[in-house]
Scaffold this active site. Structure first.
Site, PDB file in Angstrom:
ATOM      1  N   CYS A  16      12.350   2.082   1.037  1.00 39.38           N
ATOM      2  CA  CYS A  16      12.402   0.978   0.078  1.00 39.38           C
ATOM      3  C   CYS A  16      13.754   0.902  -0.640  1.00 39.38           C
ATOM      4  O   CYS A  16      14.723   0.489  -0.016  1.00 39.38           O
ATOM      5  CB  CYS A  16      11.218   1.066  -0.891  1.00 39.38           C
ATOM      6  SG  CYS A  16      10.717  -0.555  -1.487  1.00 39.38           S
ATOM      7  N   HIS A  63       6.554   1.654   2.721  1.00 40.63           N
ATOM      8  CA  HIS A  63       6.289   2.962   2.099  1.00 40.63           C
ATOM      9  C   HIS A  63       5.452   3.848   3.008  1.00 40.63           C
ATOM     10  O   HIS A  63       4.236   3.937   2.849  1.00 40.63           O
ATOM     11  CB  HIS A  63       5.605   2.760   0.740  1.00 40.63           C
ATOM     12  CG  HIS A  63       6.534   2.234  -0.295  1.00 40.63           C
ATOM     13  ND1 HIS A  63       7.230   3.048  -1.149  1.00 40.63           N
ATOM     14  CD2 HIS A  63       6.920   0.972  -0.564  1.00 40.63           C
ATOM     15  CE1 HIS A  63       8.000   2.307  -1.922  1.00 40.63           C
ATOM     16  NE2 HIS A  63       7.830   1.037  -1.579  1.00 40.63           N
ATOM     17  N   GLU A  87       5.318   6.965   2.935  1.00 40.21           N
ATOM     18  CA  GLU A  87       4.861   8.151   2.205  1.00 40.21           C
ATOM     19  C   GLU A  87       3.440   7.982   1.669  1.00 40.21           C
ATOM     20  O   GLU A  87       2.758   8.953   1.336  1.00 40.21           O
ATOM     21  CB  GLU A  87       5.818   8.470   1.048  1.00 40.21           C
ATOM     22  CG  GLU A  87       5.611   7.690  -0.232  1.00 40.21           C
ATOM     23  CD  GLU A  87       6.125   6.259  -0.184  1.00 40.21           C
ATOM     24  OE1 GLU A  87       6.676   5.840   0.858  1.00 40.21           O
ATOM     25  OE2 GLU A  87       5.948   5.526  -1.192  1.00 40.21           O
TER      26      GLU A  87
HETATM   27  N1  LIG Z   1      13.604  -2.211  -6.691  1.00 38.60           N
HETATM   28  C1  LIG Z   1      13.790  -2.528  -5.293  1.00 38.60           C
HETATM   29  C2  LIG Z   1      13.116  -1.452  -4.437  1.00 38.60           C
HETATM   30  C3  LIG Z   1      11.621  -1.532  -4.544  1.00 38.60           C
HETATM   31  C4  LIG Z   1      10.907  -0.205  -4.414  1.00 38.60           C
HETATM   32  O1  LIG Z   1      11.479   0.842  -4.100  1.00 38.60           O
HETATM   33  N2  LIG Z   1       9.594  -0.269  -4.692  1.00 38.60           N
HETATM   34  C5  LIG Z   1       8.767   0.890  -4.854  1.00 38.60           C
HETATM   35  C6  LIG Z   1       8.624   1.219  -6.329  1.00 38.60           C
HETATM   36  C7  LIG Z   1       7.449   2.109  -6.656  1.00 38.60           C
HETATM   37  C8  LIG Z   1       7.385   3.322  -5.720  1.00 38.60           C
HETATM   38  O2  LIG Z   1       8.261   4.204  -5.796  1.00 38.60           O
HETATM   39  O3  LIG Z   1       6.475   3.368  -4.878  1.00 38.60           O
HETATM   40  C9  LIG Z   1      13.213  -3.900  -4.957  1.00 38.60           C
HETATM   41  O4  LIG Z   1      12.489  -4.467  -5.810  1.00 38.60           O
HETATM   42  O5  LIG Z   1      13.463  -4.389  -3.846  1.00 38.60           O
END
Ligand SMILES: N[C@@H](CCC(=O)NCCCC(=O)O)C(=O)O
Length: 282
Positions: free
Chosen positions: A127, A235, A237
């Protein structure tokens, strides 16, 4: 005295799991905005369970220390975060000042990406981490994907339970013959989606490996990288032990970590035997 405490001189199997550096987020919490360094539990757990490795943090590590610190680890995983990469890193002004930033994280992770590629350290981006890799190597981001004509809204709807937030959200097409298609067992997969930003211009030397239905790039690899260098917008994970695609992603990362660990420990053994300094620890 075993010169290499984590493996005997003749054994190939290290006694400790590979070490994976995860960055911390810099957040202010509580009524007085106390500064904290934060790491999401699910990321650390996926490294431990999915990759059979040990997550490590180097709190407050600076970009100048990255080369030396990388010699101590077997891989890097750049996690997601609600914060955005500062658009100055791709020569833009901030479009929406209400969205969170984390310039301290940017300063470390963008240097870390370039050092991992130079030093052949396995690298997995998730992400925000996916976006950091593209920006660090010279690409750009859409600051608001859903405001781009023709692109969907890739954010997770507010107020949903976590199981729904991180559950399957949209299909992606995976590049034929790519590692991701191998991990998914085909060229189609359902993935979760929790991001407001996304890849705009691909960095030079970065190859797209997955696309959403609207054409947004959802996975990349660093071309020419001799070690594992992949990143995904979704994600994996999340409950990785229950999702074969996500599980295989972390298994492949774990295999790369163990290859690096063997090289690193053998370099340490050689150094302790000959006294000659090893360049980067592997
Ligand atoms: N802020 C960026 C990346 C989005 C992101 O990493 N979301 C996950 C946040 C919560 C987590 O760690 O699971 C965007 O908005 O593109």
């Amino acid at each position: 005295m075993n010169p290499n405490p984590t493996a005997s001189a003749h054994s190939a199997a290290p006694a400790t799991p590979p070490l994976v550096w995860l960055p911390a987020d810099h957040r202010q919490l509580g009524p007085n905005d106390m500064p904290y360094l934060l790491l999401g539990d699910k990321y650390a757990r996926a490294v431990k369970v999915g990759a059979q490795a040990q997550p490590v943090l180097f709190p407050l590590a600076e970009a100048a220390q990255v080369g030396a610190l990388l010699a101590l680890v077997d891989g890097v995983m750049l996690t997601g975060s609600p914060s955005n990469v500062h658009p100055a890193h791709f020569d833009e002004d901030v479009h929406d000042p209400t969205l969170p930033l984390d310039p301290e994280r940017d300063a470390l992770t963008l240097a870390l990406v370039r050092a991992c590629i130079a030093q052949q350290v396995p690298l997995l981006g998730i992400c925000r981490g996916f976006q950091e890799i593209n920006v660090a190597l010279g690409g750009s981001l859409h600051q608001t994907v859903h405001a781009v004509p023709g692109l969907m809204d890739h954010r997770d709807p507010d107020g949903l339970p976590l199981e729904q937030q991180y559950g399957p959200s949209h299909p992606v097409r995976l590049a034929e013959g790519s590692a991701l298609a191998q991990w998914a067992g085909g060229t189609q997969a359902m993935v979760n989606s929790l991001h407001g930003q996304g890849i705009g211009r691909l960095a030079p030397g970065v190859r797209a490996l997955a696309w959403a239905e609207d054409g947004l790039v959802e996975a990349i690899e660093v071309q020419g990288a001799t070690e594992f260098a992949y990143a995904v917008q979704w994600h994996p994970e999340w409950r990785c032990e229950q999702n074969p695609f996500y599980a295989t992603t972390f298994e492949a990362f774990g295999q790369a970590l163990r290859r690096r660990q063997q090289r690193r420990l053998q370099a340490q053994l050689a150094q302790s035997t000959t006294g000659a300094p090893s360049a980067t620890g592997a």
